[in-house]
Write a protein that holds these residues in place. Sequence first.
Motif, PDB file in Angstrom:
ATOM      1  N   SER A 164       0.810  -1.208   0.000  1.00 61.50           N
ATOM      2  CA  SER A 164       0.000   0.000   0.000  1.00 61.50           C
ATOM      3  C   SER A 164       0.851   1.270   0.000  1.00 61.50           C
ATOM      4  O   SER A 164       0.658   2.148  -0.835  1.00 61.50           O
ATOM      5  N   HIS A 168       1.103   4.028  -3.103  1.00 64.09           N
ATOM      6  CA  HIS A 168       0.807   5.463  -2.995  1.00 64.09           C
ATOM      7  C   HIS A 168       2.039   6.322  -3.309  1.00 64.09           C
ATOM      8  O   HIS A 168       1.904   7.448  -3.754  1.00 64.09           O
ATOM      9  N   ASP A 185      -1.359  -3.640  -4.507  1.00 61.40           N
ATOM     10  CA  ASP A 185      -2.053  -3.036  -3.370  1.00 61.40           C
ATOM     11  C   ASP A 185      -3.339  -3.812  -3.057  1.00 61.40           C
ATOM     12  O   ASP A 185      -3.584  -4.207  -1.919  1.00 61.40           O
TER      13      ASP A 185
HETATM   14 ZN   LIG Z   1      -4.576   3.015  -0.128  1.00 54.10          ZN
END
Ligand SMILES: [Zn+2]
Length: 352
Positions: A164, A168, A185
């Motif tokens: 994750s 990002h 993710d």
């Molecule tokens: Zn996220």
Amino acid sequence: MASRKAAAAGQGNGLRLEVVPSLRSGLESLCVHPGREGEREALLLVLPGAFALTPCTLSLLFWVWEGRWRVIPYDVLPDWLKDNDYLLHGHRPPMPSFRACFKSIFRIHTETGNIWTHLLGFVLFLCLGILTMLRPNMYFMAPLQEKVVFGMFFLGAVLCLSFSWLFHTVYCHSEKVSRTFSKLDYSGIALLIMGSFVPWLYYSFYCSPQPRLIYLSIVCVLGISAIIVAQWDRFATPKHRQTRAGVFLGLGLSGVVPTMHFTIAEGFVKATTVGQMGWFFLMAVMYITGAGLYAARIPERFFPGKFDIWFQSHQIFHVLVVAAAFVHFYGVSNLQEFRYGLEGGCTDDSLL
Ligand SMILES: [Zn+2]
């Protein structure tokens, strides 16, 4: 001269000319700067093969190398970076350089909160996992087996949180990189849910290996199906936000069946006391609230532009995921202690 040096350094950073197509689709749409004549000339000299780029794009490319990029509004983002139209400003421009993406962790933009919530969560679960693995064997009935069971949970949590924060971070690199990492993710979420089931089913159905194996097999099949669905290119598009929330909610809610089984067999009182159902219920409420806010994009939908940097739905969802995983860990630790107290004995009137 300074420009020549910077451009050479940029090439040294791994920025190659294969990024040109993504620059075209991305950076050129951002050409709002008039372009700096001197630098453009210098770049044209030192970047062989880059003549196809417009002067404005070259100028932006130069800014990214130098880390001098500025946040930009939603309207000028290329299509592949357009995800949440309630976040009006503060977006990173496309930056086809991993170095620039990783440096942006320390800048303020729409993804800063998303990166840090899961980066810190990753460190937390990595430490908890190491501490659990290093616990003396005298605290376990079957140390190897139990450490493997807890290890599955920590592996799921650490993989989910690291995929994750990485996603990002590199989300603005290029369309291809963003798509690859978004698949990782989403697969990470499925791994976290699957890993969470392992210690819970292991200790809750300690004396009933058959239902335990059946429930574990079901969650594995559902989890692998969710990972396969997440490989579908369109899964990550804004149009399928609800589909995504639904797939992971469905996977998590498959825990309702073993919960009912346990509660019917042992009664409500035992389920909530030794069964730790209160904690697991709190965990479920956190996940469901997070998924709901994520799917509905609350609060930013009511105040567009007011949650661009902090407290947007995605950040709240991230915090709730970390909190829910921690509550789950607390619940399974209590279950482990209870079974340890019974010395692993399975009698007729013991739980299941
Ligand atoms: Zn996220």
